[in-house]
Design a protein around this motif. Structure first.
Motif, PDB file in Angstrom:
ATOM      1  N   THR A  80      20.076  -9.986   8.644  1.00  9.75           N
ATOM      2  CA  THR A  80      20.804  -8.833   9.161  1.00  9.75           C
ATOM      3  C   THR A  80      20.482  -8.623  10.635  1.00  9.75           C
ATOM      4  N   GLY A  81      21.299  -7.790  11.276  1.00 14.00           N
ATOM      5  CA  GLY A  81      21.056  -7.464  12.678  1.00 14.00           C
ATOM      6  C   GLY A  81      21.272  -8.666  13.577  1.00 14.00           C
ATOM      7  N   LYS A  82      20.476  -8.760  14.613  1.00 12.55           N
ATOM      8  CA  LYS A  82      20.558  -9.856  15.573  1.00 12.55           C
ATOM      9  C   LYS A  82      19.794 -11.061  15.018  1.00 12.55           C
ATOM     10  N   ILE A  83      20.493 -12.172  14.817  1.00 11.06           N
ATOM     11  CA  ILE A  83      19.919 -13.313  14.099  1.00 11.06           C
ATOM     12  C   ILE A  83      19.601 -14.460  15.061  1.00 11.06           C
ATOM     13  N   ALA A  84      18.345 -14.908  15.033  1.00  6.85           N
ATOM     14  CA  ALA A  84      17.926 -16.099  15.757  1.00  6.85           C
ATOM     15  C   ALA A  84      18.116 -17.309  14.848  1.00  6.85           C
ATOM     16  N   LYS A  86      10.806 -11.435  20.011  1.00  7.33           N
ATOM     17  CA  LYS A  86      10.743 -10.049  19.534  1.00  7.33           C
ATOM     18  C   LYS A  86      12.101  -9.364  19.557  1.00  7.33           C
ATOM     19  N   ASN A  87      13.074  -9.991  20.229  1.00  9.40           N
ATOM     20  CA  ASN A  87      14.386  -9.365  20.381  1.00  9.40           C
ATOM     21  C   ASN A  87      15.292  -9.555  19.163  1.00  9.40           C
ATOM     22  N   TYR A  88      14.822 -10.269  18.149  1.00  5.11           N
ATOM     23  CA  TYR A  88      15.663 -10.609  16.994  1.00  5.11           C
ATOM     24  C   TYR A  88      15.184  -9.884  15.740  1.00  5.11           C
ATOM     25  N   ASP A  89      16.172  -9.560  14.893  1.00  8.80           N
ATOM     26  CA  ASP A  89      15.878  -8.870  13.636  1.00  8.80           C
ATOM     27  C   ASP A  89      15.644  -9.830  12.487  1.00  8.80           C
ATOM     28  N   SER A  90      16.259 -11.012  12.552  1.00  8.23           N
ATOM     29  CA  SER A  90      16.192 -11.993  11.468  1.00  8.23           C
ATOM     30  C   SER A  90      16.159 -13.385  12.077  1.00  8.23           C
TER      31      SER A  90
END
Length: 328
Positions: A46-50, A141-145
């Motif tokens: 979810t969210g911003k995905i790397a 650290k900028n990613y949620d998943s």
């Protein structure tokens, strides 16, 4: 107390302990196969995905095909491919050279974040033997998943490169983190750490990333074009002699890498000789047992065949009638 690495050995399934995790499998080596696997493991992304992908040295022949990744990312509109710079001096040693290599290799259809281009952060390693913290690119650290999208293959020092190597080495930054993993303190040999100790250090580095993302991380291993060498070797990689197999997916990093190794070991001698020798001679099996010891997952798993009504299968079922590698 003196720190000593554990031993690398192949543990037969019936001798493994712990719970069983789910690993999905398809023989469909295509963009559709990749999407089929992804759809089974993406619920918590979810969210911003790397998307942690090994983008390779210039003109490397064995990477996951770019069109497959491009099509997969149509399912993940909030995704960014992420990488870090290398420890060795090559095509991805500096951010500038790395961006040129991304362009040469065609990774231009979506954003690519070189996570250590602006520095590092120290992330805690819980329960480690060698580390209490690991240096990762500070953009992480900028990613949620995170989706760990891995080309499974051999590796010059790690024995094999699966999901564990992809994030253990691939999320550590190019100057500090990778040095912590590869180089003994005070040594003039940058590759002075090897065999079981290296496997343990790689796994502890992975744990820093896994603990950070918690349930918001998933893994795909693509068992295709499996040279005994990593994609770091580019065009210098040893010729592929192991047959292509398929794609695996899981929420458990230990289970997916263990299943991938089990599938290689289930091949007959003529199919797996070189890759099995590479895994065993470099003590790569220690990656698997140490991940379980660290609480990163299970060496036991339920293998689910997505090509045949999701029935439970064994590694030997994945290697029936494999075709000799022909090159692509």
């Amino acid at each position: 107390m003196e720190k000593k690495p554990g031993k690398a050995k192949y543990i037969p399934y019936e001798e493994r302990t712990g719970n069983e995790s789910i690993v999905y499998f398809t023989r469909d080596l295509s963009a559709n196969g990749l999407k089929k696997i992804y759809s089974k493991i993406n619920a918590n992304l979810t969210g911003k995905i790397a998307v942690k992908l090994h983008t390779g040295e210039q003109h490397g022949p064995n990477m996951i095909p770019r069109p497959w990744v491009k099509e997969l990312l149509t399912m993940i509109p909030n995704a960014t491919i992420v990488e870090t710079n290398t420890y060795y001096e090559g095509d991805r040693y500096t951010t500038e050279a790395h961006r040129k290599t991304l362009e040469v290799n065609g990774w231009t259809f979506c954003p690519v974040d070189i996570m250590d281009e602006e520095g590092v952060e120290m992330w805690p390693v819980q329960g480690g033997k060698w580390f209490t913290e690991m240096a990762v690119g500070n953009h992480q650290k900028n990613y949620d998943s995170m989706l760990v999208l891995t080309h499974f293959k051999g590796h010059t020092m790690g024995g094999f490169g699966g999901s564990n190597k992809n994030i253990g080495i691939g999320c550590a930054d190019g100057r500090i983190g990778k040095k912590m993993i590869h180089t003994a303190e005070g040594s003039s040999n940058m590759w002075s750490i090897a065999e079981e100790e290296l496997m343990e250090r790689i796994s502890e580095s992975s744990k820093a990333t896994i603990d950070h993302f918690g349930k918001h991380i998933a893994y795909i291993n693509v068992m295709r074009n499996m040279s005994v060498d990593c994609d770091c070797a580019g065009r210098e990689a040893a010729p592929v002699v192991t047959p292509n197999v398929g794609i695996l997916g899981s929420l458990d990093i230990c289970a997916i890498d263990t299943a991938s190794v089990d599938i290689v070991f289930a091949m007959h001698e003529g199919e797996h000789h070189d890759l099995k020798e590479r895994i065993e001679s470099r003590k790569g099996l220690r990656q698997l047992s140490y991940m379980q010891e660290l609480g990163m997952g299970n060496m036991k798993y339920v293998l689910i065949d997505l090509d045949h009504e999701e029935k439970r299968i064994l590694p030997k079922d994945c290697v029936i009638d494999l075709k000799p590698f022909q090159g692509e």
